[in-house]
Design a protein around this motif. Structure first.
Motif, PDB file in Angstrom:
ATOM      1  N   ARG A 289      68.952  21.319   1.114  1.00  0.00           N
ATOM      2  CA  ARG A 289      68.278  21.863   2.289  1.00  0.00           C
ATOM      3  C   ARG A 289      68.373  20.879   3.444  1.00  0.00           C
ATOM      4  O   ARG A 289      68.528  19.673   3.249  1.00  0.00           O
ATOM      5  N   ASP A 290      68.248  21.407   4.656  1.00  0.00           N
ATOM      6  CA  ASP A 290      68.273  20.545   5.835  1.00  0.00           C
ATOM      7  C   ASP A 290      67.039  19.660   5.857  1.00  0.00           C
ATOM      8  O   ASP A 290      65.994  19.992   5.283  1.00  0.00           O
ATOM      9  N   GLU A 291      67.150  18.533   6.536  1.00  0.00           N
ATOM     10  CA  GLU A 291      66.028  17.608   6.632  1.00  0.00           C
ATOM     11  C   GLU A 291      64.841  18.299   7.293  1.00  0.00           C
ATOM     12  O   GLU A 291      64.964  18.910   8.350  1.00  0.00           O
ATOM     13  N   GLY A 292      63.685  18.205   6.648  1.00  0.00           N
ATOM     14  CA  GLY A 292      62.491  18.829   7.184  1.00  0.00           C
ATOM     15  C   GLY A 292      62.313  20.275   6.772  1.00  0.00           C
ATOM     16  O   GLY A 292      61.263  20.871   7.040  1.00  0.00           O
ATOM     17  N   GLU A 293      63.306  20.864   6.133  1.00  0.00           N
ATOM     18  CA  GLU A 293      63.192  22.260   5.693  1.00  0.00           C
ATOM     19  C   GLU A 293      62.377  22.327   4.409  1.00  0.00           C
ATOM     20  O   GLU A 293      62.727  21.713   3.400  1.00  0.00           O
ATOM     21  N   ILE A 294      61.283  23.070   4.450  1.00  0.00           N
ATOM     22  CA  ILE A 294      60.379  23.162   3.306  1.00  0.00           C
ATOM     23  C   ILE A 294      60.162  24.630   2.969  1.00  0.00           C
ATOM     24  O   ILE A 294      59.901  25.448   3.851  1.00  0.00           O
ATOM     25  N   VAL A 295      60.254  24.971   1.693  1.00  0.00           N
ATOM     26  CA  VAL A 295      60.020  26.340   1.248  1.00  0.00           C
ATOM     27  C   VAL A 295      58.930  26.324   0.190  1.00  0.00           C
ATOM     28  O   VAL A 295      58.780  25.364  -0.566  1.00  0.00           O
ATOM     29  N   SER A 296      58.159  27.393   0.129  1.00  0.00           N
ATOM     30  CA  SER A 296      57.091  27.479  -0.866  1.00  0.00           C
ATOM     31  C   SER A 296      57.672  27.877  -2.225  1.00  0.00           C
ATOM     32  O   SER A 296      58.712  28.518  -2.306  1.00  0.00           O
ATOM     33  N   GLY A 297      56.961  27.495  -3.266  1.00  0.00           N
ATOM     34  CA  GLY A 297      57.378  27.846  -4.619  1.00  0.00           C
ATOM     35  C   GLY A 297      58.386  26.907  -5.237  1.00  0.00           C
ATOM     36  O   GLY A 297      58.937  27.204  -6.293  1.00  0.00           O
ATOM     37  N   SER A 298      58.631  25.754  -4.622  1.00  0.00           N
ATOM     38  CA  SER A 298      59.615  24.797  -5.137  1.00  0.00           C
ATOM     39  C   SER A 298      58.954  23.449  -5.393  1.00  0.00           C
ATOM     40  O   SER A 298      58.170  22.969  -4.565  1.00  0.00           O
ATOM     41  N   ALA A 299      59.261  22.846  -6.533  1.00  0.00           N
ATOM     42  CA  ALA A 299      58.751  21.519  -6.867  1.00  0.00           C
ATOM     43  C   ALA A 299      59.806  20.767  -7.664  1.00  0.00           C
ATOM     44  O   ALA A 299      60.594  21.370  -8.391  1.00  0.00           O
ATOM     45  N   LEU A 300      59.813  19.450  -7.538  1.00  0.00           N
ATOM     46  CA  LEU A 300      60.812  18.608  -8.188  1.00  0.00           C
ATOM     47  C   LEU A 300      60.205  17.789  -9.310  1.00  0.00           C
ATOM     48  O   LEU A 300      59.032  17.406  -9.256  1.00  0.00           O
TER      49      LEU A 300
END
Length: 464
Positions: A289-300
């Motif tokens: 993902r692009d820097e600063g791009e955040i999506v819900s439902g994702s965790a590492l």
């Protein structure tokens, strides 16, 4: 072909049925050696093979093996083999039908041949034209150092080995070959399979001309190598290819390795050009993902496959259910495990999911076999419920107990070091995992006691 053991003088050729220290014909000492006589019933021709007496020596005086390995250009294959193919070793590779056994071994054969080694590829399942067609499809160029034999006779294979003197021998598959001396037993019969394997073992372990042998083994309906369990004890390395037919990801797992780490895993991508080595699994199992791009439902999280840590992304989708029984779908983990984690989130995290469908999957299709991923699974679900994304610089590595308390996981220090190397900034772990004296460079390690604490810190809320 019938065989029996005699004793023959290497000086004058005198033969006897018993071993003697001094030849009664030429009177020389220590010249009588054990020999195997093989007689072909059809031609009545006797063949003699001298088998030297194995010396008895002290273990402390044994010289360690100095044999180098055959290193391929497939980094993941080298890893799972323990650093490459050992010269005097015998390996068996198995998988369900269509798992990629023949594709992998043909790619290995061509790679080894391109380095100047001779390779003999014996197939009892495919004709020479079928092997050629597959080679044309997956190989850019077929090397001149590969010889093939499409036959089910192990006798012919052994004769070809003596003629060609290959460095690497590939047999596809061992359950399709027969030795004439054990007929009328059919191919796949335990006797035929074990005797053919023993002949290949003898070839591989020849101290004067050691050779590497890779056997392909068929898998039965119980996902085990077909035949006697003794086959696994006979070989040095057992590799199992995991992955569904429709999936791109293939994992090669070492369940036994006398020359490396048991449990080591290599990752490959199944493409039209065959199995391609995934040299950086962490990039494969995360979404770019692009820097600063955040999506819900994702965790590492960080999984440990074999001896190395791998960063993996877990995705969740939570939606309203219009049926009395909401769906619980976990493509990457067992349904029982998913239901347990959902119950913990409801009771200890304060998020009601009784009327919600929950779907879990991982990027790249990697399986969640470790408890270390449990906190990340729960946080991905919570992120989807709140519709609040988690920064892609934050990682979660902890198990979660039924009490809602975070639990320690093994090899945590190496996982965190991998995160720091990859540029991640923050990781949540269980409380009291490290003392205050332990410091990590360029990454903030947050030790939390409970799931509720993590939810509050990440999302800024206690209840939905």
């Amino acid at each position: 072909m019938k065989e029996k053991t005699i004793y023959q003088c290497s000086n004058c050729g005198y033969q006897s049925l018993k071993w003697v220290g001094r030849c009664s014909e030429c009177n020389e000492w220590n010249t009588v050696e054990e020999a195997i006589v093989r007689m072909d019933k059809k031609s009545a021709v006797k063949k003699y093979e001298i088998r030297k007496k194995t010396p008895i020596i002290k273990l402390s005086e044994v010289q360690g093996s100095k044999s180098d390995r055959i290193i391929t250009r497939m980094n993941e294959f080298n890893r799972v083999m323990g650093g490459g193919i050992v010269r005097d070793s015998i390996t068996i590779i198995t998988s369900p039908p269509g798992g990629g056994k023949s594709t992998l071994t043909l790619a290995v054969a061509n790679d080894v041949a391109s380095k100047g080694y001779k390779v003999l590829y014996a197939s009892g399942e495919e004709s020479d034209s079928q092997i050629k067609n597959r080679a044309d499809r997956i190989l850019d160029k077929i090397d001149e150092n590969i010889w093939i034999i499409a036959d089910t006779s192990m006798d012919y294979v052994l004769q070809s080995i003596e003629e060609i003197e290959p460095d690497l021998i590939i047999v596809d598959s061992i359950q399709t070959f027969t030795l004439s001396q054990h007929l009328p037993a059919r191919a796949g019969n335990p006797t035929q399979t074990m005797e053919c394997s023993n002949e290949l073992l003898r070839v591989a372990k020849n101290s004067d001309k050691p050779k590497a042998v890779i056997m392909i083994g068929q898998m039965n309906k119980n996902d085990e190598i077909a035949g006697l369990r003794a086959l696994e004890h006979l070989v040095d390395t057992v590799l199992v290819i995991e992955g569904e037919d429709e999936e791109e990801l293939r994992a090669v797992l070492s369940t036994k390795n006398r020359f490396g780490s048991t449990g080591e895993m290599g990752f490959f991508s199944m493409t039209e050009k065959g199995l391609l080595s995934i040299d950086n699994p962490s990039e494969f199992f995360m979404t770019k993902r692009d820097e600063g791009e955040i999506v819900s439902g994702s965790a590492l999280t960080v999984l440990r496959e074999g001896s190395r840590p791998i960063i993996a992304e877990i995705e969740s989708l939570v939606s309203n259910s219009f049926t009395p029984y909401p769906s619980r779908i976990g493509e990457a983990l067992r349904r029982e495990q998913l239901n347990t984690l959902i119950s913990i989130l409801e009771q200890r995290g304060g998020i009601n999911l009784f009327n919600k469908n929950v779907v879990i999957k991982t990027t790249g299709g990697i399986k969640l076999k470790e408890q270390a991923a449990n906190l990340s699974v729960i946080m991905s679900i919570a992120s989807s419920v709140y519709n609040i994304g988690i920064s892609n610089n934050i990682v979660f590595i902890a198990d979660v107990g039924l009490t809602g308390e975070l639990k320690k996981v093994p090899a945590l220090e190496s996982r965190i070091k991998e995160l720091a190397r990859m540029g991640f900034k923050k990781v949540y772990v269980a409380k009291n995992t490290f003392s205050k004296a332990v410091k990590f460079d360029n990454i903030d390690v947050i030790q939390s006691k409970t799931l509720q604490e993590v939810i509050q810190q990440v999302f800024g809320v206690e209840k939905p």
